[in-house]
Design a protein around this motif. Structure first.
Motif, PDB file in Angstrom:
ATOM      1  N   PHE A  62       0.839  -1.204   0.000  1.00  0.00           N
ATOM      2  CA  PHE A  62       0.000   0.000   0.000  1.00  0.00           C
ATOM      3  C   PHE A  62       0.873   1.253   0.000  1.00  0.00           C
ATOM      4  N   LEU A  63       1.814   1.317   0.935  1.00  0.00           N
ATOM      5  CA  LEU A  63       2.648   2.502   1.114  1.00  0.00           C
ATOM      6  C   LEU A  63       3.491   2.812  -0.119  1.00  0.00           C
ATOM      7  N   GLU A  64       4.017   1.767  -0.740  1.00  0.00           N
ATOM      8  CA  GLU A  64       4.871   1.943  -1.924  1.00  0.00           C
ATOM      9  C   GLU A  64       4.056   2.044  -3.206  1.00  0.00           C
ATOM     10  N   GLU A  65       2.728   2.001  -3.045  1.00  0.00           N
ATOM     11  CA  GLU A  65       1.805   2.066  -4.178  1.00  0.00           C
ATOM     12  C   GLU A  65       2.127   0.983  -5.205  1.00  0.00           C
ATOM     13  N   GLY A  66       2.297  -0.221  -4.656  1.00  0.00           N
ATOM     14  CA  GLY A  66       2.592  -1.383  -5.487  1.00  0.00           C
ATOM     15  C   GLY A  66       1.352  -1.878  -6.212  1.00  0.00           C
ATOM     16  N   SER A  67       1.531  -2.933  -6.927  1.00  0.00           N
ATOM     17  CA  SER A  67       0.442  -3.462  -7.762  1.00  0.00           C
ATOM     18  C   SER A  67      -0.227  -4.703  -7.171  1.00  0.00           C
ATOM     19  N   LEU A  68       0.222  -5.172  -6.014  1.00  0.00           N
ATOM     20  CA  LEU A  68      -0.314  -6.410  -5.471  1.00  0.00           C
ATOM     21  C   LEU A  68      -1.666  -6.237  -4.783  1.00  0.00           C
ATOM     22  N   GLY A  69      -1.866  -5.121  -4.122  1.00  0.00           N
ATOM     23  CA  GLY A  69      -3.107  -4.922  -3.380  1.00  0.00           C
ATOM     24  C   GLY A  69      -3.297  -6.029  -2.357  1.00  0.00           C
ATOM     25  N   ALA A  70      -4.543  -6.480  -2.190  1.00  0.00           N
ATOM     26  CA  ALA A  70      -4.849  -7.523  -1.207  1.00  0.00           C
ATOM     27  C   ALA A  70      -4.119  -8.828  -1.514  1.00  0.00           C
ATOM     28  N   ASN A  71      -3.666  -9.007  -2.742  1.00  0.00           N
ATOM     29  CA  ASN A  71      -2.911 -10.221  -3.087  1.00  0.00           C
ATOM     30  C   ASN A  71      -1.593 -10.312  -2.334  1.00  0.00           C
ATOM     31  N   ALA A  72      -1.078  -9.180  -1.855  1.00  0.00           N
ATOM     32  CA  ALA A  72       0.143  -9.215  -1.046  1.00  0.00           C
ATOM     33  C   ALA A  72      -0.106 -10.032   0.214  1.00  0.00           C
ATOM     34  N   THR A 106       5.684  16.119   4.119  1.00  0.00           N
ATOM     35  CA  THR A 106       4.370  16.280   3.483  1.00  0.00           C
ATOM     36  C   THR A 106       3.765  14.949   3.057  1.00  0.00           C
ATOM     37  N   ASP A 107       4.591  13.931   2.884  1.00  0.00           N
ATOM     38  CA  ASP A 107       4.080  12.606   2.487  1.00  0.00           C
ATOM     39  C   ASP A 107       3.224  11.978   3.574  1.00  0.00           C
ATOM     40  N   LEU A 108       3.432  12.355   4.818  1.00  0.00           N
ATOM     41  CA  LEU A 108       2.653  11.754   5.903  1.00  0.00           C
ATOM     42  C   LEU A 108       1.159  12.037   5.749  1.00  0.00           C
ATOM     43  N   ASP A 109       0.810  13.157   5.125  1.00  0.00           N
ATOM     44  CA  ASP A 109      -0.602  13.495   4.880  1.00  0.00           C
ATOM     45  C   ASP A 109      -1.092  13.044   3.512  1.00  0.00           C
ATOM     46  N   ARG A 110      -0.181  12.585   2.673  1.00  0.00           N
ATOM     47  CA  ARG A 110      -0.575  12.121   1.335  1.00  0.00           C
ATOM     48  C   ARG A 110      -1.357  10.818   1.458  1.00  0.00           C
ATOM     49  N   ARG A 111      -2.350  10.668   0.618  1.00  0.00           N
ATOM     50  CA  ARG A 111      -3.183   9.455   0.650  1.00  0.00           C
ATOM     51  C   ARG A 111      -2.747   8.481  -0.439  1.00  0.00           C
ATOM     52  N   VAL A 112      -2.761   7.205  -0.068  1.00  0.00           N
ATOM     53  CA  VAL A 112      -2.506   6.113  -1.014  1.00  0.00           C
ATOM     54  C   VAL A 112      -3.702   5.169  -0.943  1.00  0.00           C
ATOM     55  N   LEU A 113      -3.929   4.443  -2.017  1.00  0.00           N
ATOM     56  CA  LEU A 113      -5.054   3.513  -2.042  1.00  0.00           C
ATOM     57  C   LEU A 113      -4.719   2.229  -1.298  1.00  0.00           C
ATOM     58  N   THR A 114      -5.674   1.764  -0.524  1.00  0.00           N
ATOM     59  CA  THR A 114      -5.549   0.472   0.139  1.00  0.00           C
ATOM     60  C   THR A 114      -6.641  -0.428  -0.414  1.00  0.00           C
ATOM     61  N   ASP A 115      -6.275  -1.609  -0.791  1.00  0.00           N
ATOM     62  CA  ASP A 115      -7.215  -2.572  -1.365  1.00  0.00           C
ATOM     63  C   ASP A 115      -7.901  -3.322  -0.236  1.00  0.00           C
ATOM     64  N   LYS A 121     -11.307   0.123  -2.886  1.00  0.00           N
ATOM     65  CA  LYS A 121      -9.993   0.739  -2.701  1.00  0.00           C
ATOM     66  C   LYS A 121     -10.203   2.029  -1.924  1.00  0.00           C
ATOM     67  N   ILE A 122      -9.700   2.038  -0.720  1.00  0.00           N
ATOM     68  CA  ILE A 122      -9.919   3.130   0.215  1.00  0.00           C
ATOM     69  C   ILE A 122      -8.643   3.962   0.332  1.00  0.00           C
ATOM     70  N   PRO A 123      -8.719   5.277   0.059  1.00  0.00           N
ATOM     71  CA  PRO A 123      -7.537   6.126   0.256  1.00  0.00           C
ATOM     72  C   PRO A 123      -7.283   6.350   1.746  1.00  0.00           C
ATOM     73  N   GLU A 124      -6.039   6.183   2.146  1.00  0.00           N
ATOM     74  CA  GLU A 124      -5.638   6.385   3.546  1.00  0.00           C
ATOM     75  C   GLU A 124      -4.378   7.250   3.585  1.00  0.00           C
ATOM     76  N   ARG A 125      -4.225   8.017   4.660  1.00  0.00           N
ATOM     77  CA  ARG A 125      -3.031   8.827   4.854  1.00  0.00           C
ATOM     78  C   ARG A 125      -1.835   7.926   5.174  1.00  0.00           C
ATOM     79  N   ILE A 126      -0.690   8.232   4.592  1.00  0.00           N
ATOM     80  CA  ILE A 126       0.526   7.451   4.848  1.00  0.00           C
ATOM     81  C   ILE A 126       0.864   7.454   6.337  1.00  0.00           C
ATOM     82  N   GLY A 127       0.753   8.603   6.999  1.00  0.00           N
ATOM     83  CA  GLY A 127       1.054   8.667   8.429  1.00  0.00           C
ATOM     84  C   GLY A 127       0.159   7.751   9.242  1.00  0.00           C
ATOM     85  N   ASP A 128      -1.120   7.664   8.871  1.00  0.00           N
ATOM     86  CA  ASP A 128      -2.041   6.776   9.584  1.00  0.00           C
ATOM     87  C   ASP A 128      -1.727   5.312   9.322  1.00  0.00           C
TER      88      ASP A 128
END
Length: 187
Positions: A62-72, A106-115, A121-128
């Motif tokens: 999730f954090l690295e914005e990889g392609s595996l999603g829940a398959n990880a 600033t990345d701590l507030d950036r959102r990434v998608l979580t599968d 796919k839910i966007p979540e803050r990196i810090g959270d």
């Protein structure tokens, strides 16, 4: 005063250190103790440590914005041997530390998608996500620590957080892990 990003980096370094101490104890277990059934959230040291690693890999994807999603997580193949699991956890811990060292405040507030599978796919803050991951690791390491009390190996000290006092006592360990810069930046 240290900022939140410094804290996150120190948490990642402390995670690597705590896992190293825990796994050195696990690697000293007698035959059958690693996989033996025990009372805890997961029924063995083996299953608990595999769970920690599987969730670490999921969150890193999730954090690295990889392609595996829940398959990880779904595709995770559990380790039956403690030495291979220890190596995989150490590699993952270093990967997490590297991620934390490379991000900007600033990345701590950036959102990434979580599968979240059927929830989407839910966007979540990196810090959270990092905070959740650190809490998850501490929670389950504590369970392994308790399970070790019922084995031939004394549970290691894993509740230290690079205090000046701890740093002086653990200088060799921290140096061996290459964490000297993380351990006591104020000295």
């Amino acid at each position: 005063m240290a900022d939140l990003l410094d804290h996150v980096r120190r948490m990642a370094a402390n995670n690597l250190w705590s896992n190293d101490r825990l796994y050195r104890a696990v690697l000293a277990l007698g035959a059958g103790e690693f996989e033996a059934e025990r009372t805890s959230f997961f029924p063995s040291i083996r299953e608990t440590l595999n769970h920690i690693l599987a969730v670490d890999l999921l969150y890193l994807d999730f954090l690295e914005e990889g392609s595996l999603g829940a398959n990880a997580f779904d595709g995770f193949v559990a380790f039956d041997e403690p030495s291979a699991l220890s190596d995989a956890q150490a590699e993952t811990g270093r990967r997490l530390l590297t991620f934390c060292e490379r991000i900007a405040p600033t990345d701590l507030d950036r959102r990434v998608l979580t599968d979240r599978r059927e929830h989407g796919k839910i966007p979540e803050r990196i810090g959270d996500l990092l905070a959740h991951l650190f809490i998850h690791q501490v929670h389950h390491r504590g369970q392994v620590h308790a399970m070790l009390a019922g084995t031939s190996v004394k549970p290691p000290q894993i509740d230290e957080f690079f205090l000046d006092y701890d740093w002086k006592l653990r200088e060799e360990e921290v140096g061996r892990l290459g964490l000297a810069g993380q351990a006591n930046p104020t000295s």
